[in-house]
Design a protein around this motif. Structure first.
Motif, PDB file in Angstrom:
ATOM      1  N   LEU A  47       1.001  -1.331  -0.031  1.00 32.53           N
ATOM      2  CA  LEU A  47       0.084   0.035   0.015  1.00 32.53           C
ATOM      3  C   LEU A  47       0.768   1.137  -0.109  1.00 32.53           C
ATOM      4  O   LEU A  47       1.787   1.425   0.894  1.00 32.53           O
ATOM      5  N   GLU A  48       0.811   1.968  -1.014  1.00 32.23           N
ATOM      6  CA  GLU A  48       1.554   3.296  -1.178  1.00 32.23           C
ATOM      7  C   GLU A  48       0.834   4.422  -1.413  1.00 32.23           C
ATOM      8  O   GLU A  48      -0.019   4.505  -2.457  1.00 32.23           O
ATOM      9  N   ASN A  49       0.593   5.477  -0.405  1.00 35.74           N
ATOM     10  CA  ASN A  49      -0.249   6.630  -0.331  1.00 35.74           C
ATOM     11  C   ASN A  49      -1.513   6.262  -0.844  1.00 35.74           C
ATOM     12  O   ASN A  49      -2.258   6.752  -1.801  1.00 35.74           O
ATOM     13  N   GLY A  50      -2.090   5.306  -0.272  1.00 34.37           N
ATOM     14  CA  GLY A  50      -3.660   4.925  -0.474  1.00 34.37           C
ATOM     15  C   GLY A  50      -3.715   3.973  -1.832  1.00 34.37           C
ATOM     16  O   GLY A  50      -5.082   3.714  -1.938  1.00 34.37           O
ATOM     17  N   ILE A  51      -2.629   3.710  -2.182  1.00 33.88           N
ATOM     18  CA  ILE A  51      -2.972   3.016  -3.511  1.00 33.88           C
ATOM     19  C   ILE A  51      -2.353   1.556  -3.116  1.00 33.88           C
ATOM     20  O   ILE A  51      -1.118   1.556  -3.183  1.00 33.88           O
ATOM     21  N   LEU A  88      -2.825  -3.122   4.733  1.00 29.42           N
ATOM     22  CA  LEU A  88      -2.821  -4.356   4.195  1.00 29.42           C
ATOM     23  C   LEU A  88      -2.121  -5.343   5.357  1.00 29.42           C
ATOM     24  O   LEU A  88      -1.065  -4.772   5.950  1.00 29.42           O
ATOM     25  N   GLU A  89      -2.557  -6.490   5.359  1.00 28.32           N
ATOM     26  CA  GLU A  89      -2.217  -7.403   6.415  1.00 28.32           C
ATOM     27  C   GLU A  89      -0.794  -7.943   6.026  1.00 28.32           C
ATOM     28  O   GLU A  89      -0.647  -8.352   5.084  1.00 28.32           O
ATOM     29  N   HIS A  90       0.235  -7.920   7.166  1.00 30.86           N
ATOM     30  CA  HIS A  90       1.359  -8.832   6.789  1.00 30.86           C
ATOM     31  C   HIS A  90       1.097 -10.301   7.171  1.00 30.86           C
ATOM     32  O   HIS A  90       1.091 -10.749   8.430  1.00 30.86           O
ATOM     33  N   LYS A  91       0.797 -11.385   6.136  1.00 33.09           N
ATOM     34  CA  LYS A  91       0.662 -12.468   6.215  1.00 33.09           C
ATOM     35  C   LYS A  91       1.677 -13.619   6.512  1.00 33.09           C
ATOM     36  O   LYS A  91       2.955 -13.247   5.876  1.00 33.09           O
ATOM     37  N   THR A  92       1.352 -14.874   6.850  1.00 34.21           N
ATOM     38  CA  THR A  92       2.346 -15.848   6.624  1.00 34.21           C
ATOM     39  C   THR A  92       2.670 -16.518   5.378  1.00 34.21           C
ATOM     40  O   THR A  92       3.814 -16.517   4.961  1.00 34.21           O
ATOM     41  N   GLY A  93       1.682 -16.215   4.409  1.00 40.35           N
ATOM     42  CA  GLY A  93       1.788 -16.376   3.163  1.00 40.35           C
ATOM     43  C   GLY A  93       0.947 -15.503   2.241  1.00 40.35           C
ATOM     44  O   GLY A  93       0.446 -14.691   2.857  1.00 40.35           O
ATOM     45  N   LEU A  94       0.532 -16.245   1.064  1.00 40.70           N
ATOM     46  CA  LEU A  94      -0.290 -15.434   0.331  1.00 40.70           C
ATOM     47  C   LEU A  94       0.137 -14.094   0.017  1.00 40.70           C
ATOM     48  O   LEU A  94      -0.631 -13.099  -0.060  1.00 40.70           O
ATOM     49  N   HIS A  95       1.455 -13.888  -0.037  1.00 40.58           N
ATOM     50  CA  HIS A  95       1.939 -12.540  -0.035  1.00 40.58           C
ATOM     51  C   HIS A  95       1.644 -11.521  -1.178  1.00 40.58           C
ATOM     52  O   HIS A  95       1.388 -10.413  -1.322  1.00 40.58           O
ATOM     53  N   SER A 127      -1.295 -11.782  -2.560  1.00 38.30           N
ATOM     54  CA  SER A 127      -2.719 -11.342  -2.396  1.00 38.30           C
ATOM     55  C   SER A 127      -3.030 -10.440  -1.651  1.00 38.30           C
ATOM     56  O   SER A 127      -2.801 -10.375  -0.411  1.00 38.30           O
ATOM     57  N   PRO A 128      -3.447  -9.105  -1.781  1.00 36.39           N
ATOM     58  CA  PRO A 128      -3.455  -8.083  -0.731  1.00 36.39           C
ATOM     59  C   PRO A 128      -4.665  -8.272   0.063  1.00 36.39           C
ATOM     60  O   PRO A 128      -5.956  -8.173  -0.595  1.00 36.39           O
ATOM     61  N   THR A 129      -4.526  -8.559   1.196  1.00 30.90           N
ATOM     62  CA  THR A 129      -5.642  -8.536   2.243  1.00 30.90           C
ATOM     63  C   THR A 129      -5.667  -7.506   3.039  1.00 30.90           C
ATOM     64  O   THR A 129      -4.912  -6.874   3.860  1.00 30.90           O
ATOM     65  N   ALA A 130      -6.901  -6.714   2.919  1.00 31.68           N
ATOM     66  CA  ALA A 130      -7.274  -5.218   3.218  1.00 31.68           C
ATOM     67  C   ALA A 130      -7.778  -5.163   4.520  1.00 31.68           C
ATOM     68  O   ALA A 130      -8.796  -5.913   4.667  1.00 31.68           O
ATOM     69  N   VAL A 131      -7.758  -4.266   5.152  1.00 30.29           N
ATOM     70  CA  VAL A 131      -8.416  -3.487   6.153  1.00 30.29           C
ATOM     71  C   VAL A 131      -9.089  -2.459   5.592  1.00 30.29           C
ATOM     72  O   VAL A 131      -8.677  -1.515   4.975  1.00 30.29           O
ATOM     73  N   MET A 132     -10.489  -2.512   5.351  1.00 31.29           N
ATOM     74  CA  MET A 132     -11.484  -1.677   4.674  1.00 31.29           C
ATOM     75  C   MET A 132     -12.345  -0.653   5.575  1.00 31.29           C
ATOM     76  O   MET A 132     -12.819  -1.115   6.510  1.00 31.29           O
ATOM     77  N   SER A 133     -12.196   0.542   5.470  1.00 29.47           N
ATOM     78  CA  SER A 133     -13.231   1.609   6.112  1.00 29.47           C
ATOM     79  C   SER A 133     -14.022   1.902   5.256  1.00 29.47           C
ATOM     80  O   SER A 133     -14.159   2.585   4.120  1.00 29.47           O
ATOM     81  N   TYR A 134     -15.506   1.991   5.446  1.00 31.42           N
ATOM     82  CA  TYR A 134     -16.564   2.653   4.995  1.00 31.42           C
ATOM     83  C   TYR A 134     -16.917   3.509   5.442  1.00 31.42           C
ATOM     84  O   TYR A 134     -17.411   3.607   6.944  1.00 31.42           O
ATOM     85  N   GLU A 135     -17.020   4.791   5.006  1.00 24.12           N
ATOM     86  CA  GLU A 135     -17.331   6.057   5.760  1.00 24.12           C
ATOM     87  C   GLU A 135     -18.523   7.001   5.203  1.00 24.12           C
ATOM     88  O   GLU A 135     -18.257   7.927   4.505  1.00 24.12           O
ATOM     89  N   GLY A 136     -19.619   6.302   5.372  1.00 23.11           N
ATOM     90  CA  GLY A 136     -20.998   6.867   4.522  1.00 23.11           C
ATOM     91  C   GLY A 136     -20.949   6.528   3.304  1.00 23.11           C
ATOM     92  O   GLY A 136     -21.483   7.306   2.055  1.00 23.11           O
ATOM     93  N   ALA A 137     -20.203   5.429   2.691  1.00 22.04           N
ATOM     94  CA  ALA A 137     -20.006   5.050   1.368  1.00 22.04           C
ATOM     95  C   ALA A 137     -21.591   4.667   0.848  1.00 22.04           C
ATOM     96  O   ALA A 137     -22.400   4.018   1.448  1.00 22.04           O
ATOM     97  N   THR A 138     -21.646   4.881  -0.540  1.00 21.76           N
ATOM     98  CA  THR A 138     -23.083   4.570  -1.218  1.00 21.76           C
ATOM     99  C   THR A 138     -22.923   3.170  -1.650  1.00 21.76           C
ATOM    100  O   THR A 138     -21.901   2.560  -2.282  1.00 21.76           O
ATOM    101  N   GLY A 139     -24.005   2.634  -0.950  1.00 24.89           N
ATOM    102  CA  GLY A 139     -24.259   1.182  -1.498  1.00 24.89           C
ATOM    103  C   GLY A 139     -25.614   0.887  -1.989  1.00 24.89           C
ATOM    104  O   GLY A 139     -26.585   1.452  -1.744  1.00 24.89           O
TER     105      GLY A 139
END
Length: 563
Positions: free
Chosen positions: A66-70, A252-259, A261-273
């Motif tokens: 993850l670099e500058n949100g990307i 992004l999680e620092h995992k044992t494996g599957l490096h 594959s980005p495993t994210a912590v997601m924040s929804y801040e009034g997102a439209t759904g």
């Protein structure tokens, strides 16, 4: 050592071991001829061997970041994903109405098996999208289907599944993410989700999140959960990706494996759904995606087992120890035979489960539906446990070199380890098997046992030395099933994992016996090994089905903590 997709082994299993011809004989899947099946497997194997397999090591050594949100993905993953999408592999089993091939799930499962063996980190991306596609096909409004399905099926956009929160793992009912109605029929989604596989990337035009959340009037627990489509980019009127939605990748999680594959912590801040399905009916829709993913995750374990076996075999054939290559040593031969035999058994279970799902889709036969439901937790748990055990043996075959990262042997174990945890831990799969899946008084279980015993009776004429042990194992399994049914469901849980593993072992014997009946000498020898060396495990596992949970549950935390 280059990876070689097991296309021939899969075709043999479909043609000689399982009843794929019944699927081909339905009106729904009449196009899945032998010629088409061979072509699909051949082309998918070429993609896996030439394009995806070379990316596997890069994903491990150059993780997503993850670099500058990307999110920046691993080298080559963009091109690899594009090859998957352009080839139409994301939508192989999806509806032709929205651009899919409309082929059986069995073939999609076979392709996913090969892709997972080639590069599990990248394969996880289209697997999640395939689950989302099925959930939308069955539960979304026509408007959502028309907007999202063509882009997901083509691979232009990809999909994710957002369930878990810091305080709500397997207990999904504890989630707190909120959905507040807007004036225009959409909803404002607010909350945090964790462990989101492929929560973002830098190569698809949009990332479509299916998010579980609560409406203001929601009841507590799982009955108050609704499902929402929350895209990274809000669609324009013409269906293209437009303005950014109010969501972000926190980390992004620092995992044992599957490096890779980005495993994210997601924040929804009034997102439209947008609501998918009826209010407060989110779990039904999400379980459609999860059940698809459970078979898919079991298949991931099988694919990794295949890759680990191939690597170990190549090393054993090349490594000199004393006067001989180590493949000639009895213990190494035992490990390699175990790896190959267990992988075959697990693959047959997964493909058989997929066949049942296809028959249920094509015929609406309740027996096929029940058979598929019963096999699903076995396919998930046994497939992933096989991936773990085979990858572990692969390290052992390599000896000290297996513990050195440069050989790549340990990557298989690190990558596959999580498969026993996500999409419902294997303990949860086992509890489901002895709980909900036996609520029919064992009808589905006994129907499978009838299949096994009928086949072994026929096989006794030509292969009595192999057929008799399988028949006896099936009888032991029948007795264990009857013993569980005689107990209160709550008292079965301590025996759930050994029962599942015992059932899988007996199924493995059944499939190996069918393979031996083909007359192929190598298949017969492998069946002899499985039935004589591995099938006996079922007796110890199933013996625990007769033991009440009293002793287990009498062990308190204080007992366990006593030195």
């Amino acid at each position: 050592m280059p990876y070689t997709s097991p296309a021939q082994d899969i075709y043999f299993t479909l043609s000689h071991v399982l009843d794929f011809k019944s699927v081909q004989g339905t009106d729904r899947f009449a196009d899945a001829t032998d010629e088409t099946t061979r072509a699909i497997l051949t082309e998918a194997a070429r993609l896996c061997d030439d394009v995806l397999a070379p990316l596997n090591r890069a994903g491990d050594t150059h993780p997503a970041r993850l670099e500058n949100g990307i999110v920046r993905t691993s080298p080559g993953f963009s091109d690899g994903y594009r090859a998957i999408a352009v080839g139409g592999w994301v939508g192989i089993a999806s509806s032709p109405e929205f651009g899919g091939m409309g082929l059986p799930l069995t073939l999609a499962t076979a392709v996913n098996d090969m892709m997972a063996g080639a590069c599990l980190s990248l394969q996880l991306n289209p697997l999640m999208t395939q689950g989302q596609i099925e959930a939308l096909e069955k539960h979304a409004s026509d408007t959502l289907k028309e907007l999202y399905l063509p882009k997901l099926i083509s691979g232009e956009w990809n999909g994710t599944m957002n369930l878990t929160e810091p305080q709500a793992g397997s207990d999904v009912g504890a989630l707190t993410t909120k959905a507040t109605p807007n004036d225009d029929g959409t909803y404002a989604i607010t909350g945090q989700k964790i462990y989101i596989s492929w929560g973002d990337n830098d190569f698809t035009g949009n990332v479509c999140h299916l998010v579980l959340a609560r409406l203001p009037d929601a009841a507590p627990g799982t009955k108050g959960i609704s499902l929402f489509m929350v895209p990274k980019w809000l669609p324009n009127a013409d269906g293209t990706a437009g303005a950014a939605n109010a969501l972000r990748v926190v980390s992004l999680e620092h995992k044992t494996g599957l490096h890779g594959s980005p495993t994210a912590v997601m924040s929804y801040e009034g997102a439209t759904g947008w609501l998918v399905g009826a209010p407060h009916a989110g779990m039904a829709a999400m379980f459609t995606m999860m059940n698809n993913a459970r078979l898919g995750v079991g298949t991931q374990g099988i694919g990794v087992a295949e890759g680990a076996f191939q690597k170990a075999l190549a090393y054993a054939q090349d490594r000199q120890q004393g006067r001989a290559k180590i493949v000639e040593h009895a213990d190494v031969r035992r490990m390699l035979a175990t790896m190959k035999a267990e992988t075959f058994a697990a693959r047959a279970i997964a493909l058989d489960c997929a066949i049942s799902l296809d028959m249920a889709t094509a015929t609406a036969d309740p027996a096929a539906t029940a058979r598929a439901a019963f096999l699903t937790p076995i396919a998930k748990a046994f497939g992933t446990e096989t991936g773990i055990s085979v990858s572990n043996l692969g390290i052992q075959v390599h000896g000290g070199m297996g513990y050195i990262e440069e050989t790549g042997a340990s990557q298989y174990l690190r990558d596959v380890r999580v498969t026993a945890i996500y999409e419902g831990t294997n303990g949860i799969q086992a509890m489901d098997l002895v709980g909900r899946k036996l609520m029919d008084e064992g009808e589905a279980a006994f129907a499978l046992l009838e299949e096994i015993e009928t086949a072994t009776e026929k096989a006794r004429a030509s292969l009595p030395d192999l057929a008799d042990p399988v028949w006896q194992a099936a009888e032991t399994l029948r007795e264990a099933t009857e013993a569980l049914l005689a107990r209160d469901p709550a008292s079965r849980m301590g025996a759930s994992v050994p029962y599942l593993m015992g059932f899988a072992s007996v199924l493995g014997g059944h499939y190996h016996l069918a393979a031996a009946l083909s007359g192929d000498a190598s298949r017969t020898r492998l069946a002899q090994f499985y039935i004589s060396h591995l099938l006996p495990k079922h007796a110890g596992d199933l013996a625990r089905a007769h033991v009440a949970d009293d002793v287990l549950m009498s062990l308190t935390a204080e007992n366990l903590a006593t030195p």
